[in-house]
Design an enzyme around this catalytic site. Structure first.
Site, PDB file in Angstrom:
ATOM      1  N   ILE A 103      -0.141  -1.797  -5.737  1.00 36.20           N
ATOM      2  CA  ILE A 103      -0.123  -1.382  -4.555  1.00 36.20           C
ATOM      3  C   ILE A 103      -1.604  -1.358  -3.764  1.00 36.20           C
ATOM      4  O   ILE A 103      -2.310  -0.652  -4.249  1.00 36.20           O
ATOM      5  CB  ILE A 103       0.404  -0.015  -3.953  1.00 36.20           C
ATOM      6  N   ASP A 104      -2.090  -2.103  -3.067  1.00 36.25           N
ATOM      7  CA  ASP A 104      -3.380  -2.274  -2.198  1.00 36.25           C
ATOM      8  C   ASP A 104      -4.370  -2.238  -3.404  1.00 36.25           C
ATOM      9  O   ASP A 104      -5.164  -1.398  -3.289  1.00 36.25           O
ATOM     10  CB  ASP A 104      -3.377  -0.955  -1.375  1.00 36.25           C
ATOM     11  N   PHE A 105      -4.279  -3.101  -4.333  1.00 42.02           N
ATOM     12  CA  PHE A 105      -4.924  -2.796  -5.631  1.00 42.02           C
ATOM     13  C   PHE A 105      -6.567  -3.638  -5.269  1.00 42.02           C
ATOM     14  O   PHE A 105      -7.157  -3.558  -6.119  1.00 42.02           O
ATOM     15  CB  PHE A 105      -4.505  -3.485  -6.836  1.00 42.02           C
TER      16      PHE A 105
END
Length: 545
Positions: free
Chosen positions: A177-179
């Site tokens: 996630i949103d890495f």
């Protein structure tokens, strides 16, 4: 120069000790060699002019396990920006061959957990790994203010916001996630971006009036995430800018490509861009209407040197002029727009097998023979650009067999005469010609017996290779062996065989025994790479291992 070794054989056993040893006032570069080992430490680098060099990213690992839901002794949570394994806040820092990981676990359980918080200017990473789950890599600075609480927390809370530039080359970045998130102008070149679960790859917070945010150049988007479960990005702030240039996108990438994060950002301020995408996730027909697919002319400005130059001319990219592999051939080699996917030519994917020191110029064109390619000025255009130490890969024969006057050549006479022009033209420029026999068609009879359809053309190529003492890749023989091993039915997966309704680009289906599927293009390109190795060509040293 300082050496760090976990086994006690260096100057220090921890990296932080080595950092702390550097005098505060030092403005000359300090080189820190880090020997293989696992270093469990929460690393903080506020000093500048440091070069961290590991033995190998596979064996030199900096690891920690803090996370957002963890609490300080006073009961306050760490939140995102205290959870890092490494914090880099100094300027002019380069990092090579290290892994940064956060082992806290899934964001669903522990919240955000940064592997790296990078908030310096002129920071470069080469051959590094960043491993985590949610919010693996934060590229500072922080946005002006948080949305959901009074402060961000972390080491940069309250600091003045300044523009920073970062460069990631041949790195591996993993998360869900949103890495990859933050406000930096950052170039990711020849990196692998791996999605371990469904989510978003980027969450950019590019500041207003900053020209570039995240730019991914020749990156490969892979991972274990389910098909159609990952978006290229969503905006963390109003002016987010993200571009994917000449990247390979796996099947985990969603058709719509991008997400607006609950539609809380005005679309007229966003710049979500693609150019030259290939792979299962590259079909841009269903992309978000407010994203953009740009033309070649506009894509030219997305070069790392241009993006990162700033006011001081910073250029972390190697000064070495890359070797160019020029490809001259027909439709089995040429490149195709996403609207043709999954049809790919093997030349379209060849560049993925080489490191950043090699650039592939795929000049192959559908329907061309050795003759028509010359008559249309295509060879002349290549010879006008080709330089000493470049390569020219030559594969013709499919269309030389055609009976029409514009393309036909005789394998014993005019075919050889035309191929000589390619070989002699390349050598006159100091480049290396490589002859390639025509890749086979899928040609099985009802009994499953394979038939070679190329007649005397492959033999003529071998004759010419011997005459000129030029390298040759016998792709006809190699592909024949591959197809016979796979068999008549299984080889359909290597070619453009689709049932009606299977693919939106071919709604009525297709049965094509000449042109390759994405899988077929990769398999044929592997055979070409095999041939380059077998011939002992100098460029073989630049093949990715």
């Amino acid at each position: 120069m300082i050496t760090v070794a976990a086994d006690g054989s260096g100057d220090y056993i921890s990296i932080q000790e080595a950092i702390n040893h550097i005098p505060e006032e030092r403005s000359e570069p300090t080189i820190i060699i880090i020997k293989s080992g696992i270093y469990k430490e929460k690393l903080e680098i506020y000093k500048s002019h440091i070069h961290l060099i590991g033995e190998s990213a596979e064996t030199t690992i900096i690891t920690y396990d803090d996370y957002a839901n963890k609490t300080f002794p006073n009961g306050e949570p760490y939140h995102t920006f205290h959870s890092y394994t490494v914090f880099i806040g100094g300027d002019d820092i380069s990092v090579k061959r290290l892994t940064f990981e956060n082992t806290a676990g899934s964001g669903e359980v522990v919240g955000q957990a940064l592997a790296a918080y990078v908030d310096g200017d002129r920071i470069s990473f080469q051959d590094c790994k960043f491993l985590g789950h949610q919010d693996t890599l934060f590229t500072g600075p922080l946005p002006p203010k948080p949305r959901e609480r009074a402060s961000f927390g972390g080491p940069r809370e309250g600091f003045p916001i300044r523009p920073v530039r970062q460069y990631y080359e041949r790195c591996y970045i993993e998360g869900d996630i949103d890495f990859i998130f933050g406000s930096a102008t950052a170039v990711f070149q020849d990196c692998e971006i791996s999605s371990s679960g469904g989510g978003w790859i980027t969450a950019a917070s590019t500041p207003e009036k900053v020209e570039f945010g995240y730019v991914f150049i020749r990156c490969k988007l892979t991972g274990e995430a389910a098909e159609q479960s990952v978006a290229l990005g969503r905006p963390w702030r109003n002016y987010a800018k993200v571009a994917f240039i000449d990247c390979w996108l796996g099947s985990h990438i969603k058709v719509e490509g991008w997400d607006r994060w609950g539609e809380r950002e005005p679309i007229d301020e966003l710049a979500f861009i693609e150019y030259g995408s290939i792979g299962p996730g590259a079909d841009n027909h269903g992309r978000a209407a407010w994203s953009k697919v740009i033309a070649r002319k506009e894509a030219d400005r997305f070069a790392a040197q241009n993006i990162l130059a700033g006011h001081d001319g910073w250029n972390p990219v190697s000064d070495e002029q890359p070797i160019t592999l020029y490809l001259a051939g027909d439709s089995t080699m040429s490149s195709y727009a996403p609207s043709y996917y999954p049809r790919l030519g093997w030349g379209q994917v060849l560049g993925w097998f080489f490191d950043h020191n090699v650039v592939v110029s795929n000049d192959a064109a559908s329907g061309r023979s050795s003759k028509s390619f010359i008559d249309e000025g295509r060879l002349a255009a290549i010879l006008n650009r080709i330089r000493e130490d470049d390569y020219l890969l030559i594969q013709f024969g499919h269309n030389d067999q055609k009976p029409d006057e514009e393309r036909h050549t005789d394998p014993q006479t005019s075919y050889l005469d035309h191929l000589r022009q390619y070989v002699e033209g390349a050598r006159a420029k100091g480049a290396t010609p490589v002859l390639i026999t025509s890749v086979q068609r899928r040609s099985f009879d009802e009994q499953g017996t394979f038939t070679d359809t190329h007649g005397d053309y492959p033999t003529a190529v071998k004759q010419l290779a011997e005459e000129y003492d030029v390298a040759i890749i016998d792709l006809a023989a190699k592909s024949k062996e591959l197809f016979m091993t796979w068999g008549g039915e299984q080889t359909k997966t290597l070619f453009l065989w689709l049932t009606p309704g299977e693919n939106a680009n071919y709604p009525e289906g297709v049965q094509d025994d000449t042109h390759f599927s994405a899988e077929g293009a990769w398999e044929i390109a592997k055979l070409v790479i095999q041939g380059i190795n077998e011939q002992g060509l100098p460029i073989a040293r630049l093949i990715r291992r």
